[in-house]
Scaffold this motif. Structure first.
Motif, short mmCIF file in Angstrom:
data_model
loop_
_atom_site.label_atom_id
_atom_site.label_comp_id
_atom_site.label_asym_id
_atom_site.label_seq_id
_atom_site.Cartn_x
_atom_site.Cartn_y
_atom_site.Cartn_z
N SER A 248 0.83 -1.20 0.00
CA SER A 248 0.00 0.00 0.00
C SER A 248 0.87 1.25 0.00
CB SER A 248 -0.92 0.01 1.21
OG SER A 248 -0.17 0.11 2.40
N PHE A 249 0.23 2.39 -0.15
CA PHE A 249 0.93 3.67 -0.23
C PHE A 249 1.89 3.89 0.94
CE2 PHE A 249 1.17 8.31 0.22
CZ PHE A 249 1.69 8.62 -1.03
N SER A 250 1.49 3.46 2.14
CA SER A 250 2.33 3.69 3.32
C SER A 250 3.64 2.90 3.29
CB SER A 250 1.57 3.36 4.61
OG SER A 250 1.29 1.98 4.69
N ALA B 238 -2.83 -4.72 -0.68
CA ALA B 238 -3.11 -3.32 -0.35
C ALA B 238 -4.62 -3.32 -0.11
CB ALA B 238 -2.68 -2.38 -1.48
N GLU B 239 -5.38 -2.72 -1.01
CA GLU B 239 -6.84 -2.79 -0.88
C GLU B 239 -7.35 -4.17 -1.28
OE1 GLU B 239 -8.29 0.56 -3.10
OE2 GLU B 239 -7.58 1.98 -1.61
N ARG B 240 -6.55 -4.90 -2.05
CA ARG B 240 -6.88 -6.29 -2.42
C ARG B 240 -5.60 -7.12 -2.38
NH1 ARG B 240 -5.03 -5.24 -7.31
NH2 ARG B 240 -5.65 -3.45 -8.43
N SER B 241 -5.75 -8.42 -2.35
CA SER B 241 -4.61 -9.34 -2.23
C SER B 241 -4.42 -10.12 -3.51
CB SER B 241 -4.86 -10.31 -1.08
OG SER B 241 -5.04 -9.60 0.10
N LEU B 242 -3.16 -10.50 -3.76
CA LEU B 242 -2.84 -11.19 -4.99
C LEU B 242 -1.61 -12.07 -4.79
CD1 LEU B 242 -3.22 -11.38 -8.16
CD2 LEU B 242 -1.62 -9.46 -8.30
N GLY C 111 -5.30 1.72 1.15
CA GLY C 111 -5.75 0.71 2.11
C GLY C 111 -4.78 -0.43 2.29
N SER C 112 -4.77 -0.98 3.51
CA SER C 112 -4.01 -2.20 3.83
C SER C 112 -5.01 -3.19 4.41
CB SER C 112 -2.91 -1.91 4.86
OG SER C 112 -1.91 -1.11 4.30
N ASP C 113 -5.60 -3.99 3.54
CA ASP C 113 -6.65 -4.92 3.94
C ASP C 113 -6.01 -6.23 4.41
OD1 ASP C 113 -8.79 -6.71 4.14
OD2 ASP C 113 -9.85 -5.81 2.45
N PHE C 114 -5.66 -6.28 5.69
CA PHE C 114 -5.04 -7.48 6.25
C PHE C 114 -5.96 -8.68 6.13
CE2 PHE C 114 -1.84 -5.61 9.55
CZ PHE C 114 -1.37 -4.72 8.62
N GLY C 115 -7.26 -8.46 6.35
CA GLY C 115 -8.23 -9.56 6.33
C GLY C 115 -8.24 -10.29 5.00
N SER C 116 -8.22 -9.55 3.89
CA SER C 116 -8.23 -10.23 2.59
C SER C 116 -6.93 -11.00 2.38
CB SER C 116 -8.47 -9.23 1.45
OG SER C 116 -7.34 -8.43 1.21
#
Length: 190
Positions: free
Chosen positions: A15-17, A54-58, A80-85
């Motif tokens: 992600s951006f951060s 980030a906002e999605r996982s791959l 976004g940093s979507d840990f759950g995905s």
């Protein structure tokens, strides 16, 4: 033929951060491959899968021998940093990989998951996805590596086995290599 395999999952927040830290992640992956390449026993056993989120996982690299070149990790311009995905994708990926290896009559060691992030999740429900991952039959050994201004409590929750911090002068490649070497050389970890 390989008698047993240690599946390793490098999971990287892009992600951006994390933009300022991606070069360090790529250098760490090269350093890790160099260490694995220098040890015949490790080279024969270790498989590496690379997942970014980030906002999605791959999955950017499926589970392959760790000495094979890995895809360069690139930052995304997503806030976004979507840990759950990421944890949900990992649960499904690990289950599939372990099942596939066992179908090939390969003994599978307990997987290692190496989670790289600043620890700043943007999805509040990520602990539930983490709990599902750690409750599975082939639950990985969880190691966290924090870069930048980390959220220490989040990384402590994820890295149930170990937590490394870049700000302490620890290099990612050596942290990954030492964690994997400790496992490969430890016969009770099968």
């Amino acid at each position: 033929m390989v008698s047993d395999v240690l599946p390793c999952y490098l999971v990287c927040d892009v992600s951006f951060s994390m933009t300022d830290h991606i070069d360090e992640v790529n250098a760490g992956m090269r350093e890790f491959r160099g260490v694995v390449h220098a040890d015949r026993r490790a080279a024969a056993q270790i498989r590496l899968c690379v997942v970014v989120f980030a906002e999605r996982s791959l999955v950017v690299q499926p589970l392959l021998p760790a000495i094979e070149p890995a895809e360069m990790i690139r930052p995304r311009q997503e806030s976004g940093s979507d840990f759950g995905s990421a944890f949900t994708l990992l649960r499904n990926t690990i289950e599939r990989d372990v099942k596939s290896l066992k179908a090939q009559r390969i003994r599978v060691r307990r997987p290692i998951l190496f989670f790289v992030s600043d620890g700043r999740a943007t999805d509040p429900a990520w602990p539930l996805a983490l709990a599902r991952l750690t409750a599975m039959a082939s639950c990985p050994e969880m190691i966290a590596f924090g870069l930048g201004a980390v959220d220490q409590p989040a990384l402590d929750r994820i890295g149930t086995s170990r937590v490394f911090l870049g700000r302490d002068g620890v290099r990612l490649g050596l942290a990954l290599a030492s964690s994997v070497a400790r496992t490969v050389l430890r016969p009770d970890h099968v």
